[in-house]
Motif scaffolding. Structure first.
Motif, short mmCIF file in Angstrom:
data_model
loop_
_atom_site.label_atom_id
_atom_site.label_comp_id
_atom_site.label_asym_id
_atom_site.label_seq_id
_atom_site.Cartn_x
_atom_site.Cartn_y
_atom_site.Cartn_z
N CYS A 1 6.13 1.90 9.46
CA CYS A 1 4.96 1.19 9.99
C CYS A 1 5.28 0.64 11.38
O CYS A 1 6.34 0.04 11.60
CB CYS A 1 4.57 0.06 9.04
SG CYS A 1 2.96 -0.66 9.41
N ALA B 1 6.33 2.59 4.10
CA ALA B 1 6.04 1.51 5.04
C ALA B 1 7.19 1.25 6.00
O ALA B 1 7.02 0.54 6.99
CB ALA B 1 5.70 0.22 4.29
N GLN C 1 0.81 -1.22 0.00
CA GLN C 1 0.00 0.00 0.00
C GLN C 1 0.84 1.27 0.00
O GLN C 1 0.55 2.22 -0.73
CB GLN C 1 -0.93 0.04 1.21
CG GLN C 1 -1.82 1.29 1.24
CD GLN C 1 -2.74 1.34 2.45
OE1 GLN C 1 -2.63 0.51 3.35
NE2 GLN C 1 -3.63 2.32 2.48
N HIS C 2 1.91 1.30 0.80
CA HIS C 2 2.62 2.55 1.04
C HIS C 2 4.01 2.61 0.42
O HIS C 2 4.65 3.66 0.46
CB HIS C 2 2.75 2.79 2.55
CG HIS C 2 1.44 2.97 3.25
ND1 HIS C 2 0.62 4.05 3.03
CD2 HIS C 2 0.79 2.19 4.16
CE1 HIS C 2 -0.47 3.95 3.79
NE2 HIS C 2 -0.39 2.82 4.47
#
Length: 715
Positions: free
Chosen positions: A484, A481, A476-477
């Motif tokens: 995260c 990430a 997603q990122h």
């Protein structure tokens, strides 16, 4: 393209269906067109197969493409003596039988002209349009992939980049490889083996990923015949010696037909013989085969609901084997495959496997993305945007003029491109070297199932089965990430190591501190190449760890690759003895760190070793270490393989040929026909480790070789 002779001993493409006589096709090709308004005999077979799938197709463009191809290839011959035009004709016939649309067939006829003749891309564009030109150009870029450098990782990276923007390029490539695999007979055995290994390792998994089962199964049999001739011959003899197997399945098929007819269900019940590799796998799994084990029953119906009606009748009138039931209609496979799988016991105790699907599902099961037509065609119903390419329906037939415009970023938006292919094209750009790309590609292709997870802020992610929150974060990122710190799965807080299930909702939690970064422990939980490559890249760029870019350097020890050595230049630990940890067997140039242990020694670990995380958690201060000049090393490798005779001998021979010595070896008992070998090896030069691992992967039956890691004591 390579020009090989037909191999008469190769397994037939589809047992029970006659193969086109290439010599007769060659003679017809030499004659060329006969009249202005009639297709020449040489392309008549293609036209007939194409009209069977697309009754309204305009054959004029195929006629023009054949005339250009035949004229430009005139005077060129294959090693078998046949006119070269028989090769693009055979490739096009393969695609036509699978239901490819006109644009694909046109490009297939012309796929060698730009590479091997005086025809230019501009000529192709002028005569056949931009779409055909794009496909021909894509296939032309792959010509050097076929043979010679085909086994090189960097070549496959280029292949995927060239073909990824249009799955039809890959379809033509697969059909091209199939015809060349059929005709390897005159090549040297070692060249046949090299080509077969590349086909096994990459092209067959790609065919599986694209759902083109008809090509995949024949390629598997052809590779099986070349790489495992003894097992292939035994399997061939086994099939020939059980000629009555078809009668056993036919008897069960008749019973099934009767049950469905009495229930008022309109269905076609067919006997589907297993191909050679399938029979071989069944024999390895069961040890002994009965008549019904040599094939499966295929039940074809009109509607989805009829599939479940058939299932209900079979489970009511026969004894079902519940463990064999799988519903790929409600949950299609990642490659668009849909079908119900079950197995029932006949009155005599024999077991028959049954596949239940609609006619459209069967078309997609056989031809995969080829059955979906032109992914860029616009129809009036698609004016508001392209519909998702699912197995339920195929886009309308379209010609070269129906090409869509490129997306804003210059890349063509292909609605039939599978999610795995898009992910692969993304992470391959970040692979730091060809070996990393090759290892990641093999691992990615080994995945046989996908899941869909929902994002809390909207949208979905397609991930391989077994993916964790770490994988979702990088999917997603991207690089963001790295920050995260946790996740919520289905509304509840979860660790980054949490394995996601199909249909889960995930929310990734990112730290506001940009100095945050992943720990080596994340590598244990990352399943996707994109996540692993990104994590490794960050760790390599930040050896000091997250949040400490300005920390003063710690003292270092000079480490050689010998099992034990005395250290020079450790300022606060003079005269210390340095040893390499047995849990992760570091070798140059692995990133390493050390820890002082009892007895006045420093133990050196790979930075990604679980022991490093364990000791850091216990508050043990790391000691900075570096490699010395000694080139030799000891390393532990794990080889994952399918069981077969002489596997151990072939692996040890490959190790010895690479110049390594076996210090210690273990072989675990087979589990589901898979075997795990662990070797502790001594290498005279640590730089030879990548070549050794590649040599071990090339052994038939071996599908992965990796560095071993074991739980380590904390000292």
């Amino acid at each position: 393209m390579s020009a090989e002779a037909t191999n008469p001993d190769a397994p037939s493409r589809r047992r029970g269906r006659p193969r086109i006589d290439l010599r007769r096709l060659g003679r017809a090709a030499l004659l060329g067109p006969t009249t202005r308004d009639r297709l020449p005999d040489a392309i008549g077979h293609v036209a007939e197969a194409h009209r069977a799938h697309h009754p309204d197709a305009d054959l004029a463009v195929l006629h023009r493409a054949y005339v250009l191809a035949e004229t430009s290839h005139r005077g060129q011959f294959r090693k078998s003596g046949e006119p070269y035009i028989t090769h693009p004709l055979a490739v096009t016939l393969i695609l036509a039988e699978l239901g490819a649309e006109t644009t694909t067939l046109t490009a297939s006829l012309l796929h060698d002209t730009v590479e091997d003749t005086e025809v230019t891309l501009d000529q192709v564009r002028d005569q056949f349009g931009e779409e055909v030109c794009y496909l021909v150009d894509g296939v032309t870029k792959l010509e050097k992939v076929d043979y010679g450098a085909a086994a090189e990782p960097e070549t496959f990276r280029k292949m995927l980049v060239a073909t990824g923007n249009d799955v039809r390029v890959m379809s033509i490539k697969l059909a091209d490889r199939l015809h060349n695999m059929r005709t390897l007979g005159v090549m040297r055995p070692e060249k046949q083996a090299r080509i077969a290994k590349v086909t096994r390792d990459v092209l067959i998994p790609l065919a599986e990923r694209l759902g083109v089962q008809a090509l995949k199964t024949e390629l598997e049999d052809l590779v099986f015949a070349i790489l495992h001739p003894e097992e292939y011959e035994k399997t061939r003899a086994l099939i020939a010696g059980n000629s009555g197997a078809g009668e056993a399945l036919a008897a069960v098929a008749e019973q099934v037909s009767t049950v469905l007819r009495e229930a008022g269900i309109s269905a076609e019940v067919l006997v589907r013989p297993r191909h050679f590799v399938s029979v071989h796998r069944s024999l390895l799994k069961r040890g002994e085969l009965r008549g019904t084990d040599f094939g499966r029953l295929l039940v074809l119906v009109a509607e989805d609901a009829d599939c479940y009606a058939v299932l209900g009748e079979l489970h009511t009138c026969f004894t079902p084997l519940i463990s064999e039931f799988k519903d790929f209609i409600a949950a299609p496979k990642f490659n668009l495959y849909q079908s119900l799988h079950t197995a029932v016991a006949a009155p005599d105790g024999s077991v028959a496997e049954v596949l239940i699907r609609t006619h459209q599902m069967h078309k997609v099961a056989e031809a995969g993305v080829i059955a979906l037509g032109n992914p860029y065609a616009h129809t009036p119903a698609e004016a508001a945007g392209p519909a998702p390419a699912l197995a339920g329906s195929a886009p309308a037939e379209a010609g070269p003029a129906d090409a869509t415009e490129p997306a804003d970023d210059g890349e063509r938006a292909d609605p039939t491109r599978p999610g795995w292919l898009s992910r692969l094209l993304d992470w391959q750009q970040n692979a730091p070297d060809p070996d990393t790309f090759w290892t990641s590609l093999r691992a990615d292709l080994a995945q046989d199932r996908e899941i869909t997870v929902f994002l809390a802020d909207g949208g979905t992610l397609g991930l391989p089965a077994g993916a964790t929150c770490v994988d979702a974060a990088y999917a997603q990122h991207g690089a963001a990430a790295h920050a995260c710190v946790g996740a919520r799965v289905n509304g509840r807080l979860a660790t980054l190591s949490t394995v996601l299930g199909d249909g889960d909702t995930v929310q990734l939690l990112l730290a506001g501190d940009t100095a945050s970064g992943p720990s080596p422990e994340w590598l244990k939980h990352a399943r996707t190449p994109a996540a692993r490559i990104a994590i490794r890249g960050w760790l390599d760029a930040h050896p000091e760890g997250p949040g400490t870019p300005d920390a003063a350097p710690r003292p270092f020890a000079a480490v050689t690759a010998a099992p034990r050595s005395t250290a020079g230049a450790v300022a606060d630990l003079p005269g210390v003895t340095v040893r390499l940890a047995g849990c992760c067997t570091p070798v140059p140039p692995d990133p390493i760190t050390g820890f002082a242990v009892r007895g006045g020694m420093v133990t050196v670990h790979r930075e990604e070793c679980p022991g490093v995380t364990r000791m850091t958690t216990l508050g043990r201060a790391p000691v900075t270490v570096r490699w010395g000049d000694a080139p030799d090393c000891r390393v532990t490798l794990v080889a994952e393989s399918f069981g077969r005779p002489r596997l151990l001998a072939d692996l040890t021979e490959a190790i010895a040929t690479a110049g390594a010595a076996v210090v210690f070896a273990t072989v675990e008992p087979p589990l589901e026909q898979r075997v795990r070998h662990t070797y502790t090896l001594h290498l005279p030069d640590a730089a030879e480790l990548p070549a050794l691992m590649r040599a071990m992967r090339e052994v038939p039956g071996v599908y992965d070789v990796s560095r071993a890691q074991y739980p380590a004591a904390t000292g």
